[in-house]
Design a protein around this motif. Sequence first.
Motif, mmCIF file in Angstrom:
data_model
loop_
_atom_site.group_PDB
_atom_site.id
_atom_site.type_symbol
_atom_site.label_atom_id
_atom_site.label_comp_id
_atom_site.label_asym_id
_atom_site.label_seq_id
_atom_site.Cartn_x
_atom_site.Cartn_y
_atom_site.Cartn_z
ATOM 1 N N ALA A 125 41.301 25.778 48.234
ATOM 2 C CA ALA A 125 39.944 25.325 47.917
ATOM 3 C C ALA A 125 39.082 25.247 49.169
ATOM 4 C CB ALA A 125 40.002 23.957 47.231
ATOM 5 N N ALA A 126 39.716 24.973 50.320
ATOM 6 C CA ALA A 126 38.951 24.903 51.561
ATOM 7 C C ALA A 126 38.239 26.224 51.829
ATOM 8 C CB ALA A 126 39.878 24.560 52.724
ATOM 9 N N SER A 127 38.888 27.304 51.457
ATOM 10 C CA SER A 127 38.273 28.601 51.644
ATOM 11 C C SER A 127 36.982 28.715 50.832
ATOM 12 C CB SER A 127 39.288 29.668 51.272
ATOM 13 O OG SER A 127 38.660 30.788 50.744
ATOM 14 N N GLY A 128 36.993 28.161 49.615
ATOM 15 C CA GLY A 128 35.772 28.157 48.811
ATOM 16 C C GLY A 128 34.678 27.335 49.469
ATOM 17 N N GLU A 188 28.564 31.680 63.147
ATOM 18 C CA GLU A 188 29.795 32.484 63.215
ATOM 19 C C GLU A 188 31.002 31.588 62.978
ATOM 20 O OE1 GLU A 188 30.115 35.861 64.290
ATOM 21 O OE2 GLU A 188 27.949 36.152 64.206
ATOM 22 N N LEU A 189 31.915 32.077 62.166
ATOM 23 C CA LEU A 189 33.086 31.290 61.797
ATOM 24 C C LEU A 189 34.357 32.069 62.083
ATOM 25 C CD1 LEU A 189 31.926 29.975 58.315
ATOM 26 C CD2 LEU A 189 32.059 28.684 60.431
ATOM 27 N N ASP A 190 35.396 31.340 62.422
ATOM 28 C CA ASP A 190 36.723 31.926 62.467
ATOM 29 C C ASP A 190 37.677 30.992 61.750
ATOM 30 O OD1 ASP A 190 36.742 34.454 63.835
ATOM 31 O OD2 ASP A 190 36.074 33.366 65.611
ATOM 32 N N VAL A 191 38.549 31.573 60.974
ATOM 33 C CA VAL A 191 39.506 30.790 60.206
ATOM 34 C C VAL A 191 40.906 31.078 60.730
ATOM 35 C CG1 VAL A 191 40.565 30.477 57.947
ATOM 36 C CG2 VAL A 191 38.081 30.680 58.157
ATOM 37 N N VAL A 192 41.663 30.045 60.982
ATOM 38 C CA VAL A 192 43.075 30.203 61.331
ATOM 39 C C VAL A 192 43.888 29.357 60.357
ATOM 40 C CG1 VAL A 192 42.601 30.641 63.761
ATOM 41 C CG2 VAL A 192 43.040 28.314 62.986
#
Lengths: 311, 311
Positions: free
Chosen positions: B99-102, B115-119
Amino acid sequence: MDLDTVRTFVAAADAGQFQEAAAELAVTQQAVSKRIAALERNLGVRLFTRTPRGAELTIDGQAFLPHARELLRVAERAVASVRTGRRPLRVDMLASRSAASGLMRGFHRAHPEIELDVVMLFDIETALAAIRSGAIDASFRAVAVPGRPLPEDIESVRVLDEALQLLTGPAHALAGARSVTVAQLAGHRIWMPGIVPGTEWAAYYDDLVAEFGLTIEATGPNFGSDALLDTIADTPALATFMGEQTRLVWPADHGLRRIPVTDPTPVYPHSLLWHRDNPHPALATLRAHLAAAAAGHDAAGTWAPGWVIPR
Amino acid sequence: MDLDTVRTFVAAADAGQFQEAAAELAVTQQAVSKRIAALERNLGVRLFTRTPRGAELTIDGQAFLPHARELLRVAERAVASVRTGRRPLRVDMLASRSAASGLMRGFHRAHPEIELDVVMLFDIETALAAIRSGAIDASFRAVAVPGRPLPEDIESVRVLDEALQLLTGPAHALAGARSVTVAQLAGHRIWMPGIVPGTEWAAYYDDLVAEFGLTIEATGPNFGSDALLDTIADTPALATFMGEQTRLVWPADHGLRRIPVTDPTPVYPHSLLWHRDNPHPALATLRAHLAAAAAGHDAAGTWAPGWVIPR
DNA sequence: TGTCGGAAACAACCAACCGTTGTACCCATA
DNA sequence: TATGGGTACAACGGTTGGTTGTTTCCGACA
C-alpha cells in the motif's frame, strides 16, 4: 559513463556475485571487479558490499539499480530507432506543436505498445523522397503542391482539417472580437515569419492571400515561436495565424487572444501519406486509427486551396 | 555505447557542425569527428550528412536524437540518485506492491517535480539504521517491534491502515463467501511463505495468530508471488492473506477470490518514519501530503497489534 | 582448531582505443 | 582563382581496459 559498465552493474546486482555476472557477460571476474570499482569511483559511492559469498547491493546501489535498468531500456530503444528492418514506425510532421502531433498522441494512447519516432522534415518534397526511399513510413502534410500530383506509388488520406485562428495582442484593434470574418482581415497586417518559399505551407498561405486579398508579411528572421508571441503580444498593429490545436507555451498567455475566423473558416488540411508497398505492420494500425478518428468532421463553411487532396 | 559519445552527438546536432561542438566539449574537431564516426559504425547508419559548411542530421539522425537526449536525461537522474547532498528523496518500503507504493504514487502525482527513489530494505531494524545514517530519508513500516520503543531521534506518523483480505482459489470452502469473520478462519490453513522470523511483519502475524487462534503456515521456500498465487488457485485447502490495496498481476485473476475479513478486520498499520533532524526539503512536503491523505479514516471494527504506534 | 573452497581484490602485462597534432580535401564566396 | 571555414585522414603517444597469475578473506566443515 559507459553503458557496458552499467550493464555489468545490473548483471552483478541480479546475480548477487561478480563471478556469475562475469560468466554471463563473457569476461573475467577481474574485469567485472574493475568495472564496478571504476563505476563506484565515478559516482563517489560504494554500490556493493563485498562478502566472502558474493556481493550485495548497498542502499545506494539499490537506489541506483532502477535508474541503471532504465538507462539500458532507453539505450535499447535508441538503438532500435535506427535499426534497419523492424524499427519503430517513423512519422514525419510539420512541427512538434501541430495538430498532427495531437493525432499521434491519440494514436499512442490507443496503442501504447507501438513504438513511434517523429521527425520533422523540411517540406513535402523531402518527405515524399523519404517515403519512397523507406527512410520514413508516413508523413502528415498538406498534399500537394499546386500542379504537381502525387506520384502513383504514394497513397494518402485526408485526416484532419485544422481551423486557423487569429492570434493578437491585447491592444490589437480586433482583440475584443468574439470572431472575425475573413473579409474583416483585409487591411490588417498579418505577420508570419519563417515562411519558406517553395514549401507546401507557403503555397497554402499564398493561396489564402490571393483568394481573400489579405496581407501576410513573412519579413524578418524567424527567431522561434517565443519571440513571435512576444512581438505579437506587444505590437497592436500585428496579428498572426495559428492552428486551433496549437498549444501555446506562454506564461498565463500574456494577454494573447485567439479569435476564430469565419465566412469561411480557413482550414489547414492535414493528410497522411505513405508508400503503397510499405510493409510496416504498425502503418496499417495507424491508418485504421486515423480513419476512425477522422470520421464525422464537418466541412461546411470552411475553405482550403483547390489543389489539396479532397476529403 | 559510451555516454560521452552520445553527448557528443547531441552537441553536434545542436550546433549543426562538429567544430563548435568540439569547442563546447573542450576537445578537438578531430575527436568529435572520430566519435561520431564510431557511433555511426556501431549503429550501422549514417547520422550526419557532412557538408562544407558543417554537418546536418540525416533522417536516421533525427530519429535518434530524441532518444539520445532521453538517454542523457536518464543518465543524469541516475547519477543524481546517488549524489551526496541534494539527492532525490529516498524512501524505503515493504514491497513494490504494498500500500505504501500506492501512497507514493499519489504523492508523485501531486508533486511530479520531486524526484523519488524507492528502496526495499530487509526489516525495520535495517531501516532505522539507514534512517539514522542518512542513507534513506524515510521508511514505510509497521512500527515497531514488540517491547522495543522507537529511538528518540526517530519520528513517525501512522499514515494508513490496510485491511487484510483472504485470498482463495475457486475451489476453496470459503470461495463463495461475500465476507468472512476472523472466527470463521480458525481451522482453515493459511499459507504465507516467505515470512522471516524476527522481522516486524513476522511479529504482526504472530500476534494475529495468538489473538484469534488462526493457523498460519510459513513452511516451504518462497518462490515469489507468482508461484504463491499459482498454488493458491489450484489448492482448495489453502488460502492466504493479502493487503486490500495489493494489485495482483495475474491473467484474468485465474479464478482467485478476494474476501473481506470482518469482526474485526485485521489491518496492517503503515507508518512513516524519519529522522528528527533530516533537512531534506521534500521530506516536509511528503509529510504534509501524507497527513492530508491519511485524515478521515475510520478505525472502528479493526484490529492491529497493541505494540504499534497509535494513530 | 585447522583446512578447504569459493569469491573478490591486487599486480603486472599487453593490446586496443582515444585524443592530439599535422595535413589534405572540399566547396562556397569574394 | 585565391581564401576561408569546415571535415576527413594519418601518425603518434598515453591511458584505459581486459587477461593471466596471485593473494587475501571468511565461512563451512572435519
